[in-house]
Motif scaffolding. Structure first.
Motif, PDB file in Angstrom:
ATOM      1  N   LEU A  99       6.965  -2.991  16.618  1.00 53.03           N
ATOM      2  CA  LEU A  99       6.838  -1.988  15.559  1.00 53.03           C
ATOM      3  C   LEU A  99       8.140  -1.212  15.366  1.00 53.03           C
ATOM      4  CD1 LEU A  99       3.240  -0.649  16.195  1.00 53.03           C
ATOM      5  CD2 LEU A  99       4.064  -1.828  14.156  1.00 53.03           C
ATOM      6  N   THR A 100       8.884  -0.994  16.452  1.00 55.42           N
ATOM      7  CA  THR A 100      10.180  -0.331  16.356  1.00 55.42           C
ATOM      8  C   THR A 100      11.128  -1.136  15.472  1.00 55.42           C
ATOM      9  OG1 THR A 100       9.949   0.727  18.517  1.00 55.42           O
ATOM     10  CG2 THR A 100      12.186   0.428  17.706  1.00 55.42           C
ATOM     11  N   ASP A 101      11.180  -2.437  15.708  1.00 53.53           N
ATOM     12  CA  ASP A 101      12.024  -3.312  14.900  1.00 53.53           C
ATOM     13  C   ASP A 101      11.545  -3.347  13.446  1.00 53.53           C
ATOM     14  OD1 ASP A 101      14.187  -5.230  14.652  1.00 53.53           O
ATOM     15  OD2 ASP A 101      12.608  -6.740  14.385  1.00 53.53           O
ATOM     16  N   PHE A 102      10.249  -3.415  13.247  1.00 56.92           N
ATOM     17  CA  PHE A 102       9.680  -3.426  11.901  1.00 56.92           C
ATOM     18  C   PHE A 102      10.009  -2.131  11.157  1.00 56.92           C
ATOM     19  CE2 PHE A 102       6.223  -2.666   8.884  1.00 56.92           C
ATOM     20  CZ  PHE A 102       6.265  -3.840   8.147  1.00 56.92           C
ATOM     21  N   ALA A 103       9.887  -0.993  11.854  1.00 52.31           N
ATOM     22  CA  ALA A 103      10.191   0.298  11.233  1.00 52.31           C
ATOM     23  C   ALA A 103      11.652   0.367  10.805  1.00 52.31           C
ATOM     24  CB  ALA A 103       9.871   1.428  12.216  1.00 52.31           C
TER      25      ALA A 103
ATOM     26  N   GLU B 201       0.799  -1.219   0.000  1.00 53.04           N
ATOM     27  CA  GLU B 201       0.000   0.000   0.000  1.00 53.04           C
ATOM     28  C   GLU B 201       0.839   1.279   0.000  1.00 53.04           C
ATOM     29  OE1 GLU B 201      -3.285  -0.085  -0.299  1.00 53.04           O
ATOM     30  OE2 GLU B 201      -3.330  -2.272  -0.205  1.00 53.04           O
ATOM     31  N   LYS B 202       2.164   1.133   0.014  1.00 52.94           N
ATOM     32  CA  LYS B 202       3.083   2.277  -0.004  1.00 52.94           C
ATOM     33  C   LYS B 202       2.861   3.213   1.192  1.00 52.94           C
ATOM     34  CE  LYS B 202       4.621   1.419  -4.276  1.00 52.94           C
ATOM     35  NZ  LYS B 202       5.054   0.085  -4.357  1.00 52.94           N
ATOM     36  N   ILE B 203       2.756   2.628   2.379  1.00 47.66           N
ATOM     37  CA  ILE B 203       2.551   3.398   3.603  1.00 47.66           C
ATOM     38  C   ILE B 203       3.873   4.039   4.015  1.00 47.66           C
ATOM     39  CG2 ILE B 203       2.031   3.179   6.064  1.00 47.66           C
ATOM     40  CD1 ILE B 203      -0.005   1.063   5.286  1.00 47.66           C
ATOM     41  N   ASP B 204       3.823   5.324   4.371  1.00 48.99           N
ATOM     42  CA  ASP B 204       5.027   6.067   4.745  1.00 48.99           C
ATOM     43  C   ASP B 204       5.190   6.222   6.256  1.00 48.99           C
ATOM     44  OD1 ASP B 204       5.784   6.553   2.087  1.00 48.99           O
ATOM     45  OD2 ASP B 204       4.416   8.250   1.966  1.00 48.99           O
ATOM     46  N   VAL B 205       4.101   6.089   7.020  1.00 49.40           N
ATOM     47  CA  VAL B 205       4.135   6.347   8.461  1.00 49.40           C
ATOM     48  C   VAL B 205       3.379   5.268   9.207  1.00 49.40           C
ATOM     49  CG1 VAL B 205       3.444   7.958  10.280  1.00 49.40           C
ATOM     50  CG2 VAL B 205       4.235   8.844   8.097  1.00 49.40           C
ATOM     51  N   LEU B 206       3.986   4.786  10.294  1.00 48.84           N
ATOM     52  CA  LEU B 206       3.301   3.899  11.226  1.00 48.84           C
ATOM     53  C   LEU B 206       3.006   4.708  12.487  1.00 48.84           C
ATOM     54  CD1 LEU B 206       5.621   0.765  11.040  1.00 48.84           C
ATOM     55  CD2 LEU B 206       3.367   1.014   9.997  1.00 48.84           C
ATOM     56  N   ALA B 207       1.859   4.481  13.088  1.00 49.09           N
ATOM     57  CA  ALA B 207       1.517   5.183  14.323  1.00 49.09           C
ATOM     58  C   ALA B 207       0.661   4.265  15.175  1.00 49.09           C
ATOM     59  CB  ALA B 207       0.768   6.472  14.020  1.00 49.09           C
TER      60      ALA B 207
ATOM     61  N   VAL C 122      10.822   2.871   7.683  1.00 49.61           N
ATOM     62  CA  VAL C 122       9.609   3.679   7.652  1.00 49.61           C
ATOM     63  C   VAL C 122       9.451   4.379   9.006  1.00 49.61           C
ATOM     64  CG1 VAL C 122       8.094   1.770   8.322  1.00 49.61           C
ATOM     65  CG2 VAL C 122       7.159   3.665   7.034  1.00 49.61           C
ATOM     66  N   PHE C 123       8.958   5.599   9.000  1.00 47.66           N
ATOM     67  CA  PHE C 123       8.776   6.404  10.202  1.00 47.66           C
ATOM     68  C   PHE C 123       7.720   5.776  11.115  1.00 47.66           C
ATOM     69  CE2 PHE C 123       6.632   9.851  12.465  1.00 47.66           C
ATOM     70  CZ  PHE C 123       7.703  10.514  13.030  1.00 47.66           C
ATOM     71  N   TYR C 124       8.047   5.649  12.412  1.00 47.34           N
ATOM     72  CA  TYR C 124       7.088   5.116  13.385  1.00 47.34           C
ATOM     73  C   TYR C 124       6.952   6.107  14.527  1.00 47.34           C
ATOM     74  CZ  TYR C 124       5.306   2.389  17.314  1.00 47.34           C
ATOM     75  OH  TYR C 124       4.593   1.966  18.400  1.00 47.34           O
ATOM     76  N   LEU C 125       5.734   6.590  14.765  1.00 48.63           N
ATOM     77  CA  LEU C 125       5.432   7.509  15.851  1.00 48.63           C
ATOM     78  C   LEU C 125       4.650   6.747  16.912  1.00 48.63           C
ATOM     79  CD1 LEU C 125       5.573  10.381  16.932  1.00 48.63           C
ATOM     80  CD2 LEU C 125       3.418  10.829  15.736  1.00 48.63           C
ATOM     81  N   ALA C 126       5.302   6.522  18.037  1.00 46.06           N
ATOM     82  CA  ALA C 126       4.690   5.773  19.135  1.00 46.06           C
ATOM     83  C   ALA C 126       4.005   6.738  20.086  1.00 46.06           C
ATOM     84  CB  ALA C 126       5.759   4.971  19.866  1.00 46.06           C
ATOM     85  N   GLY C 127       2.729   6.535  20.302  1.00 43.88           N
ATOM     86  CA  GLY C 127       1.982   7.425  21.177  1.00 43.88           C
ATOM     87  C   GLY C 127       1.993   7.016  22.631  1.00 43.88           C
ATOM     88  N   GLU C 128       1.906   5.748  22.926  1.00 38.20           N
ATOM     89  CA  GLU C 128       1.738   5.297  24.300  1.00 38.20           C
ATOM     90  C   GLU C 128       2.849   4.436  24.888  1.00 38.20           C
ATOM     91  OE1 GLU C 128      -0.608   6.180  26.521  1.00 38.20           O
ATOM     92  OE2 GLU C 128      -1.386   7.546  25.009  1.00 38.20           O
ATOM     93  N   PRO C 129       3.502   3.580  24.148  1.00 37.16           N
ATOM     94  CA  PRO C 129       4.495   2.694  24.776  1.00 37.16           C
ATOM     95  C   PRO C 129       5.557   3.486  25.543  1.00 37.16           C
ATOM     96  CG  PRO C 129       4.095   1.997  22.540  1.00 37.16           C
ATOM     97  CD  PRO C 129       3.409   3.328  22.718  1.00 37.16           C
ATOM     98  N   LEU C 130       5.880   3.017  26.738  1.00 37.42           N
ATOM     99  CA  LEU C 130       6.797   3.762  27.596  1.00 37.42           C
ATOM    100  C   LEU C 130       8.201   3.182  27.704  1.00 37.42           C
ATOM    101  CD1 LEU C 130       4.414   4.635  30.554  1.00 37.42           C
ATOM    102  CD2 LEU C 130       5.243   6.147  28.765  1.00 37.42           C
TER     103      LEU C 130
END
Length: 72
Positions: free
Chosen positions: A22-26, A5-11, A31-39
């Motif tokens: 997801l960090t490892d996958f990014a 799907e040519k996704i540019d951002v993971l969130a 690909v850019f990964y913006l993590a909102g909650e993981p601490l």
């Protein structure tokens, strides 16, 4: 999905174990990964990479703000 799907951002992700995956996958897919909650600090320090960013402050930073060391 990133390739097809040519996704540019993971969130997203709420739990730290999912955030780490997801960090490892990014990193693998560059690909850019913006993590909102993981601490977990492993997302940005020990196991971090140039594609992963976190919105919330790390637990160590929050702990230092809440419990500053006393000077003698």
């Amino acid at each position: 999905m990133v390739s097809r799907e040519k996704i540019d951002v993971l969130a997203g992700a709420f739990l730290s174990n999912i955030g780490l995956a997801l960090t490892d996958f990014a990193k693998q897919k560059k690909v850019f990964y913006l993590a909102g909650e993981p601490l977990t600090d492993k997302m940005t320090w020990q196991g971090g990479n140039r594609y992963t960013f976190r919105l919330r402050p790390a637990p160590t930073c929050r702990r230092r703000c809440w419990c500053p060391t006393r000077s003698s």
